[in-house]
Scaffold this active site. Sequence first.
Site, PDB file in Angstrom:
ATOM      1  N   TYR A  18      31.334  41.797  33.693  1.00 31.24           N
ATOM      2  CA  TYR A  18      31.774  40.991  32.923  1.00 31.24           C
ATOM      3  C   TYR A  18      30.663  39.589  33.818  1.00 31.24           C
ATOM      4  O   TYR A  18      30.681  38.550  33.525  1.00 31.24           O
ATOM      5  CB  TYR A  18      33.017  41.083  33.636  1.00 31.24           C
ATOM      6  CG  TYR A  18      33.683  39.320  33.416  1.00 31.24           C
ATOM      7  CD1 TYR A  18      34.001  38.871  32.535  1.00 31.24           C
ATOM      8  CD2 TYR A  18      34.237  39.234  34.740  1.00 31.24           C
ATOM      9  CE1 TYR A  18      34.400  37.012  32.472  1.00 31.24           C
ATOM     10  CE2 TYR A  18      35.100  37.842  35.139  1.00 31.24           C
ATOM     11  CZ  TYR A  18      35.026  37.175  33.864  1.00 31.24           C
ATOM     12  OH  TYR A  18      35.790  35.833  34.412  1.00 31.24           O
ATOM     13  N   THR A  29      32.971  32.762  36.706  1.00 28.37           N
ATOM     14  CA  THR A  29      33.704  33.244  37.796  1.00 28.37           C
ATOM     15  C   THR A  29      32.774  33.618  39.256  1.00 28.37           C
ATOM     16  O   THR A  29      32.266  33.687  39.177  1.00 28.37           O
ATOM     17  CB  THR A  29      33.816  34.638  37.636  1.00 28.37           C
ATOM     18  OG1 THR A  29      34.971  35.271  38.030  1.00 28.37           O
ATOM     19  CG2 THR A  29      32.275  35.554  37.057  1.00 28.37           C
TER      20      THR A  29
END
Length: 327
Positions: free
Chosen positions: A141, A117
Amino acid sequence: MTHVLVTGGAGFIGSHACKVLAQSGYVPVTVDNLSTGWEDAVKFGPFEKADLQDRGRLDKIFARYQPEAILHFAAFSQVGESMTDPGLYWRNNVMGSLTLIEACVAAGCKNFVFSSTCATYGEQDGVALTEQSPQAPINAYGASKRAIEDILENFEASHGLQHVIFRYFNVAGADPDAEVGEFHQPETHLIPLVLDAIDGKRDALTIYGTDYDTPDGTCIRDYVHVMDLVDAHILGLKWLQDGKGSAAFNLGTGSGFSVREVIDNSAVITNREVPIVEGARRPGDCTKLVSGSGAARDKLGWTPTRSTMKAMVSDAWRWHQNGHYDK
């Protein structure tokens, strides 16, 4: 037939990847615990219900299918949740991935495509992000994905595990045929939330933060159509099969849309009004995340063809109207 294990293959991106893998001559084997995925989305190959932290179960799956490669999508991915419960993200994302990687190496499967990501880059406003940009995630995350990238590098050095890392920007849209699509419970992604508000499935869309340093005060993100994204994964898989070695690529278009621009475009495309409510900023949200890299195009030959706001919203709207999965 060449088998490819697709972790998270019952989820949004993974199910689209399974469709394209099958179309490309592979047999996609979905490995998913269905904590956030949908069994109805598994349409293009075998399904093995399994948790990635169950090493014994993984060893049996590897022995049964003898896959040539892994496409690893499975992860928790809600930024807000990762801020309030970071331990959940470290246990699920990192420990699950480590167990999968160890099982992969033990089975002699040395091709690994990883869904990372752009959140690994953290807050770098005004910077067009490239693969060489400093990685300084600001939420659990992003930090968990960054840790998995490190694990892959360690296992390449010690076991020869070749890997391609894809750092996504915002993924949107749906299968143009509406066979699979985006459906989360709870829903957290902007475009499906906009469509829910348009369709009366929620009272209004909340805009989280209107005082960012952007032209209209709302966050800016780089959006990529899910079908373009999975095309890159097929190219990454072939890159590894051709022995080209480990690499990392950003997957973005190089341009961004603000939250208000997404809302305005969606209203025009659907010819519907979007009811909105303005709220406070959420912890962990960056002001602007946009790719500044053409490496995937230059090296992989990746050419995104559907990553326009019109195509992304239109395809998502078609799926939205077609129906949702049932657990």
